[in-house]
Enzyme design. Structure first.
Site, short mmCIF file in Angstrom:
data_model
loop_
_atom_site.label_atom_id
_atom_site.label_comp_id
_atom_site.label_asym_id
_atom_site.label_seq_id
_atom_site.Cartn_x
_atom_site.Cartn_y
_atom_site.Cartn_z
CB VAL A 1 -1.49 -0.14 1.61
CG1 VAL A 1 -1.60 1.31 1.60
CG2 VAL A 1 -1.96 -1.11 0.86
CG ASP B 1 12.60 -1.24 13.28
OD1 ASP B 1 11.36 -1.49 13.82
OD2 ASP B 1 12.92 -2.18 13.91
CE1 TYR C 1 -2.06 -5.57 13.26
CE2 TYR C 1 -4.35 -6.65 12.87
CZ TYR C 1 -3.63 -5.87 12.89
OH TYR C 1 -3.56 -5.89 11.44
#
Length: 272
Positions: free
Chosen positions: A19, A64, A155
């Site tokens: 994406v 990161d 999550y």
């Protein structure tokens, strides 16, 4: 995409593939200059070379997003330019397990990227947008943020935070000329999903996801990507009554069941 309102530079995190790369290609075609941030340098450089070959100005940074000093590194390549559009596209989950059994670094990384990263980047790049009275912020989320799922505690919670945070940020920024959107993504055919072994032939194309985000940036606070079954899934998992039954019935299943679930959602949307 309105370059005068959202340009001249767009910053895309998770911008090397899937994406993020689709956002980059579409924004470059609209005349935006780009800053692409992702962890892996090779895909970043490949995409940058592709876009530069088409005339785009591109800066890249391998970083990161789970590290506490990542914003400082990104600022090193953005402090001298005007970022008019922030696309924070990161946060896939690659490790599942019961929360109390997982190594601490697993949920910590999920929270760092999806919660701390989104808030820090939105604060830093949103402030000058507010001062200018124009700009846009797209924070990508997931259908997983509508209810908790076993083995995905951090999550799903982080994705829920992202949606509610974006709604509040939209309410604050919209009267001041800055558009904010939570782009709620379902099952999408990204390289990250393929690496997890998911059957991406049933998934939405990244190009469609990015296009819907850009086309609807002013239609916040939340836009659910129009993949068949996505809206229905969001509604089913938002039920307040009998919450225990809802969580049991609709929690995210094992990866091997993802393709089956995608087919079932499409059938539901088609009324079959």
């Amino acid at each position: 995409m309105d370059l005068a309102k959202y340009g001249p530079w767009a910053l895309i995190t998770g911008g090397s593939e899937g994406v993020g790369a689709a956002f980059a290609r579409q924004l470059a075609a609209d005349g935006f200059k780009l800053v692409l941030v992702a962890r892996k340098p090779e895909p970043l450089e490949e995409l940058a070379a592709e876009l530069r070959g088409k005339g785009a100005e591109v800066r890249v940074l391998s970083a990161d997003l789970s590290k506490p000093d990542v914003l400082d590194h990104v600022r090193a390549v953005t402090d001298d330019i005007e970022i008019g559009l922030l696309v924070y596209n990161a946060g896939a989950n690659n490790t599942r397990g019961n929360f109390i059994e997982l190594p601490r670094e697993v949920p910590d990384s999920v929270i760092a990227i999806n919660v701390l990263g989104q808030t820090e980047f939105a604060r830093h790049y949103g402030a000058p947008m507010i001062a200018r009275g124009r700009g846009g912020i797209i924070l990508t989320g997931s259908l997983g943020g509508y209810l908790g799922s076993a083995t995905l505690a951090a999550y799903t919670a982080a994705k829920a935070f992202s949606r509610v945070f974006t709604e509040a940020l939209w309410a604050e920024c919209q009267p001041l000329g800055v558009d904010v959107l939570h782009l709620n993504i379902g099952f999408t055919a990204t390289p990250a999903m393929a690496r997890l072994g998911l059957p991406i032939e049933y998934a939405e194309a990244p190009e469609n996801v990015a296009r819907e985000g850009l086309d609807n940036i002013a239609n916040g606070p939340v836009w659910i990507v129009s993949t068949k079954g996505n809206l229905e899934q969001a509604k089913r998992t938002s039920i307040v009554e009998n919450r225990a039954e809802t969580v049991r019935a609709f929690q995210i299943g094992p990866r091997e069941d993802t393709g089956k679930a995608a087919i079932e959602q499409e059938e539901l949307a088609n009324g079959s």
